[in-house]
Design a protein around this motif. Structure first.
Motif, short mmCIF file in Angstrom:
data_model
loop_
_atom_site.label_atom_id
_atom_site.label_comp_id
_atom_site.label_asym_id
_atom_site.label_seq_id
_atom_site.Cartn_x
_atom_site.Cartn_y
_atom_site.Cartn_z
N ARG A 89 0.84 -1.21 0.00
CA ARG A 89 0.00 0.00 0.00
C ARG A 89 0.86 1.25 0.00
O ARG A 89 0.63 2.19 -0.76
N ARG A 90 1.86 1.26 0.85
CA ARG A 90 2.74 2.44 0.98
C ARG A 90 3.49 2.73 -0.32
O ARG A 90 3.61 3.88 -0.74
N ASP A 91 3.99 1.68 -0.95
CA ASP A 91 4.88 1.85 -2.10
C ASP A 91 4.17 1.97 -3.44
O ASP A 91 4.74 2.47 -4.40
N HIS A 92 2.92 1.51 -3.52
CA HIS A 92 2.28 1.41 -4.84
C HIS A 92 0.90 2.04 -4.96
O HIS A 92 0.43 2.23 -6.08
N ILE A 93 0.22 2.36 -3.85
CA ILE A 93 -1.19 2.74 -3.92
C ILE A 93 -1.44 4.07 -3.24
O ILE A 93 -0.91 4.35 -2.16
#
Length: 228
Positions: A89-93
Protein backbone atom coordinates in the motif's frame (compact mmCIF):
# COMPACT_ATOMS: atom_id res chain seq x y z
CA UNK A 1 7.05 -3.25 -10.75
CA UNK A 2 7.05 -6.25 -13.08
CA UNK A 3 9.56 -6.55 -15.90
CA UNK A 4 7.08 -5.95 -18.71
CA UNK A 5 6.13 -2.28 -18.83
CA UNK A 6 2.61 -2.98 -20.04
CA UNK A 7 1.76 -5.67 -17.51
CA UNK A 8 -1.38 -4.62 -15.59
CA UNK A 9 -0.84 -2.47 -12.53
CA UNK A 10 -3.66 -4.39 -10.89
CA UNK A 11 -5.12 -7.76 -11.82
CA UNK A 12 -8.05 -9.43 -10.06
CA UNK A 13 -8.79 -13.09 -10.73
CA UNK A 14 -11.92 -14.67 -9.29
CA UNK A 15 -12.07 -12.28 -6.31
CA UNK A 16 -14.87 -13.07 -3.85
CA UNK A 17 -16.09 -11.56 -0.59
CA UNK A 18 -18.94 -12.75 1.62
CA UNK A 19 -20.38 -11.45 4.87
CA UNK A 20 -22.44 -13.31 7.47
CA UNK A 21 -25.42 -11.28 8.64
CA UNK A 22 -28.16 -12.59 10.90
CA UNK A 23 -27.29 -16.20 10.13
CA UNK A 24 -27.41 -15.50 6.38
CA UNK A 25 -24.37 -15.37 4.07
CA UNK A 26 -24.36 -12.39 1.71
CA UNK A 27 -22.12 -12.71 -1.35
CA UNK A 28 -20.99 -9.18 -2.22
CA UNK A 29 -18.27 -10.10 -4.74
CA UNK A 30 -18.88 -13.32 -6.68
CA UNK A 31 -15.79 -13.85 -8.80
CA UNK A 32 -14.55 -10.45 -10.00
CA UNK A 33 -12.01 -10.37 -12.83
CA UNK A 34 -10.31 -7.11 -13.83
CA UNK A 35 -7.03 -5.80 -15.22
CA UNK A 36 -6.05 -2.12 -15.17
CA UNK A 37 -3.04 -1.13 -17.28
CA UNK A 38 -0.38 1.52 -16.57
CA UNK A 39 -1.72 5.01 -17.19
CA UNK A 40 -5.31 3.81 -17.63
CA UNK A 41 -8.16 5.51 -15.76
CA UNK A 42 -11.11 3.18 -15.25
CA UNK A 43 -14.53 4.14 -13.89
CA UNK A 44 -16.16 1.57 -11.63
CA UNK A 45 -19.90 2.14 -11.94
CA UNK A 46 -22.54 0.63 -9.72
CA UNK A 47 -25.56 1.51 -7.64
CA UNK A 48 -25.16 2.31 -3.95
CA UNK A 49 -24.67 -0.97 -2.08
CA UNK A 50 -23.45 -2.83 -5.16
CA UNK A 51 -20.07 -3.56 -3.58
CA UNK A 52 -17.88 -0.86 -5.14
CA UNK A 53 -16.31 0.12 -1.81
CA UNK A 54 -15.80 -3.54 -0.89
CA UNK A 55 -14.00 -4.09 -4.19
CA UNK A 56 -11.73 -1.07 -3.61
CA UNK A 57 -10.97 -2.33 -0.10
CA UNK A 58 -9.92 -5.64 -1.64
CA UNK A 59 -7.63 -3.99 -4.18
CA UNK A 60 -6.26 -1.62 -1.54
CA UNK A 61 -5.41 -4.57 0.73
CA UNK A 62 -7.24 -2.82 3.55
CA UNK A 63 -8.80 -5.91 5.11
CA UNK A 64 -8.72 -9.70 4.81
CA UNK A 65 -11.44 -12.23 4.10
CA UNK A 66 -11.22 -12.08 0.31
CA UNK A 67 -10.99 -15.11 -1.94
CA UNK A 68 -9.28 -15.28 -5.31
CA UNK A 69 -6.08 -13.60 -6.47
CA UNK A 70 -5.11 -9.93 -6.26
CA UNK A 71 -1.91 -8.76 -7.97
CA UNK A 72 -0.58 -5.23 -7.44
CA UNK A 73 2.37 -4.12 -9.61
CA UNK A 74 3.17 -7.76 -10.32
CA UNK A 75 3.04 -8.77 -6.64
CA UNK A 76 0.63 -11.54 -5.63
CA UNK A 77 -0.89 -9.83 -2.61
CA UNK A 78 -3.06 -12.83 -1.70
CA UNK A 79 0.04 -14.51 -0.23
CA UNK A 80 1.28 -11.56 1.83
CA UNK A 81 1.15 -11.03 5.58
CA UNK A 82 -0.18 -7.88 7.23
CA UNK A 83 3.14 -5.99 7.26
CA UNK A 84 3.88 -6.93 3.65
CA UNK A 85 0.43 -5.74 2.56
CA UNK A 86 1.07 -2.44 4.35
CA UNK A 87 4.35 -2.08 2.44
CA UNK A 88 2.59 -2.65 -0.90
CA UNK A 89 0.00 0.00 0.00
CA UNK A 90 2.74 2.44 0.98
CA UNK A 91 4.88 1.85 -2.10
CA UNK A 92 2.28 1.41 -4.84
CA UNK A 93 -1.19 2.74 -3.92
CA UNK A 94 -2.77 6.14 -3.27
CA UNK A 95 -6.31 6.57 -1.88
CA UNK A 96 -8.97 9.25 -2.27
CA UNK A 97 -12.20 8.82 -0.32
CA UNK A 98 -15.58 10.57 -0.47
CA UNK A 99 -14.71 12.24 2.84
CA UNK A 100 -11.24 13.77 2.91
CA UNK A 101 -9.98 12.20 6.20
CA UNK A 102 -7.32 14.92 6.57
CA UNK A 103 -5.44 15.25 9.85
CA UNK A 104 -7.23 18.18 11.51
CA UNK A 105 -4.28 19.52 13.49
CA UNK A 106 -1.99 19.74 10.46
CA UNK A 107 -1.93 22.30 7.66
CA UNK A 108 -2.63 21.51 4.03
CA UNK A 109 1.06 21.23 3.18
CA UNK A 110 1.76 19.09 6.27
CA UNK A 111 -1.02 16.67 5.28
CA UNK A 112 0.70 16.18 1.91
CA UNK A 113 4.24 16.03 3.34
CA UNK A 114 3.52 13.34 5.95
CA UNK A 115 2.89 10.33 3.65
CA UNK A 116 6.12 11.15 1.84
CA UNK A 117 8.14 11.31 5.05
CA UNK A 118 6.93 7.80 5.91
CA UNK A 119 8.77 6.50 2.81
CA UNK A 120 12.03 8.06 4.02
CA UNK A 121 12.30 10.96 1.59
CA UNK A 122 14.13 14.12 2.73
CA UNK A 123 11.75 16.73 4.15
CA UNK A 124 12.82 19.41 1.65
CA UNK A 125 11.95 17.09 -1.27
CA UNK A 126 8.61 16.28 0.38
CA UNK A 127 7.77 19.95 0.80
CA UNK A 128 8.73 20.73 -2.80
CA UNK A 129 6.45 17.97 -4.07
CA UNK A 130 3.61 19.08 -1.78
CA UNK A 131 3.82 22.69 -2.96
CA UNK A 132 3.93 21.55 -6.60
CA UNK A 133 0.73 19.48 -6.21
CA UNK A 134 -1.19 21.98 -4.10
CA UNK A 135 -0.28 24.79 -6.47
CA UNK A 136 -1.50 22.72 -9.44
CA UNK A 137 -4.78 22.26 -7.56
CA UNK A 138 -5.19 25.99 -7.03
CA UNK A 139 -4.22 25.94 -3.36
CA UNK A 140 -0.92 27.82 -3.56
CA UNK A 141 -2.29 30.50 -1.23
CA UNK A 142 -3.76 27.99 1.26
CA UNK A 143 -0.69 25.92 2.15
CA UNK A 144 -0.68 26.82 5.85
CA UNK A 145 -4.44 26.54 6.39
CA UNK A 146 -5.80 23.70 8.48
CA UNK A 147 -8.72 21.61 7.15
CA UNK A 148 -11.24 23.52 9.29
CA UNK A 149 -10.17 26.72 7.50
CA UNK A 150 -10.78 25.24 4.03
CA UNK A 151 -13.97 24.76 2.04
CA UNK A 152 -15.19 21.26 1.20
CA UNK A 153 -13.76 21.48 -2.31
CA UNK A 154 -10.42 22.71 -0.97
CA UNK A 155 -10.28 19.90 1.58
CA UNK A 156 -10.88 17.34 -1.17
CA UNK A 157 -8.14 18.91 -3.30
CA UNK A 158 -5.72 18.46 -0.40
CA UNK A 159 -6.84 14.81 -0.17
CA UNK A 160 -6.09 14.41 -3.90
CA UNK A 161 -2.63 15.93 -3.43
CA UNK A 162 -1.96 13.59 -0.51
CA UNK A 163 -2.99 10.54 -2.58
CA UNK A 164 -0.68 11.52 -5.44
CA UNK A 165 2.25 12.71 -3.33
CA UNK A 166 4.30 9.52 -3.66
CA UNK A 167 3.50 9.09 -7.38
CA UNK A 168 1.74 5.75 -6.79
CA UNK A 169 1.42 3.20 -9.56
CA UNK A 170 -2.29 2.92 -8.72
CA UNK A 171 -4.79 5.46 -7.37
CA UNK A 172 -8.04 4.17 -5.85
CA UNK A 173 -10.82 6.75 -5.55
CA UNK A 174 -14.12 5.95 -3.85
CA UNK A 175 -16.79 8.51 -4.89
CA UNK A 176 -14.07 11.20 -4.72
CA UNK A 177 -16.47 14.06 -5.52
CA UNK A 178 -19.61 12.54 -4.00
CA UNK A 179 -19.65 15.00 -1.11
CA UNK A 180 -19.38 18.13 -3.30
CA UNK A 181 -21.87 20.23 -5.25
CA UNK A 182 -21.94 19.56 -9.00
CA UNK A 183 -19.90 22.59 -10.09
CA UNK A 184 -17.16 21.96 -7.52
CA UNK A 185 -17.21 18.23 -8.27
CA UNK A 186 -16.57 18.91 -11.96
CA UNK A 187 -13.58 21.12 -11.17
CA UNK A 188 -12.03 18.73 -8.63
CA UNK A 189 -12.51 15.71 -10.90
CA UNK A 190 -10.96 17.50 -13.88
CA UNK A 191 -7.93 18.48 -11.76
CA UNK A 192 -7.65 14.96 -10.36
CA UNK A 193 -7.77 13.31 -13.81
CA UNK A 194 -5.24 15.78 -15.25
CA UNK A 195 -2.74 15.14 -12.44
CA UNK A 196 -3.16 11.35 -12.61
CA UNK A 197 -2.62 11.40 -16.38
CA UNK A 198 0.34 13.77 -16.06
CA UNK A 199 2.22 11.47 -13.69
CA UNK A 200 1.23 8.31 -15.58
CA UNK A 201 -0.53 6.53 -12.71
CA UNK A 202 -3.35 4.07 -13.25
CA UNK A 203 -6.61 4.83 -11.46
CA UNK A 204 -9.82 3.02 -10.55
CA UNK A 205 -12.58 5.48 -9.66
CA UNK A 206 -15.79 4.21 -8.05
CA UNK A 207 -18.83 6.31 -8.83
CA UNK A 208 -22.56 6.04 -9.46
CA UNK A 209 -22.45 9.11 -11.74
CA UNK A 210 -22.61 8.19 -15.44
CA UNK A 211 -21.64 11.71 -16.51
CA UNK A 212 -18.42 11.66 -14.48
CA UNK A 213 -17.63 8.10 -15.56
CA UNK A 214 -17.81 9.15 -19.22
CA UNK A 215 -14.72 11.35 -18.71
CA UNK A 216 -12.53 8.32 -18.00
CA UNK A 217 -10.79 5.94 -20.40
CA UNK A 218 -13.00 2.93 -19.76
CA UNK A 219 -16.10 2.03 -17.75
CA UNK A 220 -16.75 -1.28 -15.96
CA UNK A 221 -20.00 -2.00 -14.13
CA UNK A 222 -20.43 -3.95 -10.91
CA UNK A 223 -23.75 -5.78 -10.83
CA UNK A 224 -24.79 -8.77 -8.75
CA UNK A 225 -21.22 -9.18 -7.52
CA UNK A 226 -19.54 -9.49 -10.92
CA UNK A 227 -18.16 -6.99 -13.44
CA UNK A 228 -19.86 -6.36 -16.76
Amino acid sequence: MSDTAMDPVVRLTGVTRSFAQGGVTIDVLRGVNLAVNPGEIVALLGASGSGKSTMLQAIGLLEGGFGGRIEIAGIDASKLGKDQRAAVRRDHIGFVYQFHHLLPDFSAIENVVLPQLITGKPRTDCETRAVELLDALGLGQRLDHRPSQLSGGEQQRVAVARALANKPHLVLADEPTGNLDEATADIVLAQFLALVRDQGSAALVATHNERLAAQMDRVVRLHDGVLA
